[in-house]
Design a protein around this motif. Structure first.
Motif, mmCIF file in Angstrom:
data_model
loop_
_atom_site.group_PDB
_atom_site.id
_atom_site.type_symbol
_atom_site.label_atom_id
_atom_site.label_comp_id
_atom_site.label_asym_id
_atom_site.label_seq_id
_atom_site.Cartn_x
_atom_site.Cartn_y
_atom_site.Cartn_z
ATOM 1 N N MET A 204 0.820 -1.218 0.000
ATOM 2 C CA MET A 204 0.000 0.000 0.000
ATOM 3 C C MET A 204 0.853 1.267 0.000
ATOM 4 O O MET A 204 0.366 2.356 0.294
ATOM 5 C CB MET A 204 -0.934 0.004 1.212
ATOM 6 C CG MET A 204 -1.849 -1.201 1.310
ATOM 7 S SD MET A 204 -3.088 -1.012 2.612
ATOM 8 C CE MET A 204 -2.030 -0.753 4.058
ATOM 9 N N ALA A 275 0.003 -4.814 4.026
ATOM 10 C CA ALA A 275 -1.168 -5.417 4.667
ATOM 11 C C ALA A 275 -1.217 -6.877 4.243
ATOM 12 O O ALA A 275 -0.907 -7.211 3.099
ATOM 13 C CB ALA A 275 -2.447 -4.705 4.251
ATOM 14 N N ARG A 304 -6.590 -4.406 6.534
ATOM 15 C CA ARG A 304 -6.248 -3.115 5.947
ATOM 16 C C ARG A 304 -7.026 -1.984 6.613
ATOM 17 O O ARG A 304 -6.477 -0.929 6.923
ATOM 18 C CB ARG A 304 -6.531 -3.154 4.447
ATOM 19 C CG ARG A 304 -5.986 -1.958 3.677
ATOM 20 C CD ARG A 304 -6.047 -2.230 2.190
ATOM 21 N NE ARG A 304 -7.381 -2.595 1.779
ATOM 22 C CZ ARG A 304 -7.657 -3.517 0.863
ATOM 23 N NH1 ARG A 304 -6.679 -4.181 0.283
ATOM 24 N NH2 ARG A 304 -8.903 -3.774 0.516
#
Length: 315
Positions: A204, A275, A304
């Motif tokens: 991410m 994540a 997440r």
């Protein structure tokens, strides 16, 4: 196993394509503009109602240079209503916010991918040769044929690439390779009573550019590869999402695997926001890969959201 759909939702100008010769497209646009004596001639690509100028020829500065993006609701409606043959039923743009609203007449010929999906439009704006339109129409049709021939070549090249099992960026399996190899490996392992787990690892990290992102994904792929056993199957199944089919003795071993991955990522000083989602199944469940991956996706989504919540509380 069916090949995935060819990707037609990316702007053509965002990457180089060996099958596409944009200078040749530009020559066609220049030729049309000269013969039609038009204010502008354009090749437009359309994605979800948004248009991007692929190549253009303008009589004056009309802000329709290559790469320009805009919306045009009336053009989109005409394209959706088109039967697939002949010009679009569009005399002029009815969208006052469109870049095409300044023109009094439009000659629009749809362009298609080889599977019938709309690619975009070949457009002649404010032609001074309308009286000779029927005589000049073959010029537009020839340009359309050339452009669609190159689109077909690109389409076929993408299909061939998808038939490959290797991801070009990371040298891991790609989605097609994972869908091909993982079920076979899972079926084989269950004969010997092995437990299995799916690990989804999502990057991410807000990268600053494509080069930085590519480097980060390669580093993560290397960590995953070094922590996998020969029987395990790992792949990059989406842009920043890695999937691992791991064979373990118990659910505790699966948790140890995820901790080892995160520890190794930190040890190599890879600055990435990660994540993880997991799913674990015993040999007696006899579930296929798809529900295992879906369960891991749900766990990934929950983790997440929890990670984002904690980051918000710290801020």
């Amino acid at each position: 196993m069916l090949i995935e759909c060819v990707e037609t939702s990316h702007w053509l100008r965002e990457a180089d394509h060996p099958a596409i010769t944009l200078p040749r497209w530009q020559q066609q646009v220049d030729l049309l503009n000269e013969f039609y004596q038009a204010q502008a001639s354009l090749v437009l690509q359309c994605i979800d109602g948004e248009y991007q100028v692929v190549c253009s020829r303008q009589h004056t500065d009309l802000n329709l240079y290559a790469g320009t993006q805009f919306h045009d609701a009336s053009l989109t409606l005409a394209l959706k209503a088109h039967t697939g043959y002949g010009l679009l039923d569009l005399a002029k743009s009815q969208d006052p916010n469109s870049h095409l609203a300044r023109f009094n007449s439009l000659l629009a010929l749809p362009l298609y991918w080889s599977d019938g999906q709309a690619f975009g439009i070949l457009l002649i704006c404010d032609s001074q040769r309308n009286k000779h339109f029927q005589r000049l129409l073959p010029l537009m049709e020839n340009a359309k044929a050339l452009i669609q021939a190159e689109l077909k070549h690109l389409y076929l090249m993408q299909q061939i690439q998808m038939m490959s099992v290797q991801d070009d960026l990371t040298c891991m399996l790609n989605p097609y390779g994972f869908n091909l190899m993982a079920p076979r490996q899972l079926s084989l392992s269950r004969r010997f009573g092995s437990h299995a787990g799916i690990v989804l690892l999502q990057d991410m990290t807000p990268y600053k550019g494509v080069m930085e992102q590519s480097q980060g994904l390669r580093q993560l792929a290397r960590v995953i590869h070094h922590n996998m056993r020969d029987a395990d199957v790992s792949a990059r199944i989406e842009d920043g999402l890695f999937a691992i089919l791991a064979f373990v003795d118990s659910q505790a071993n699966l948790e140890s695997l995820t901790k080892r991955l995160l520890k190794q990522i930190a040890k190599e000083e890879i600055k990435a926001e990660i994540a993880i989602g997991v799913s674990f199944f015993t040999p007696t469940t006899h579930l296929a890969i798809e529900p295992m991956v879906e369960a891991a996706r749900q766990n990934l989504q929950a983790n997440r959201e929890l990670k984002q919540k904690h980051q918000g509380e710290k801020a």
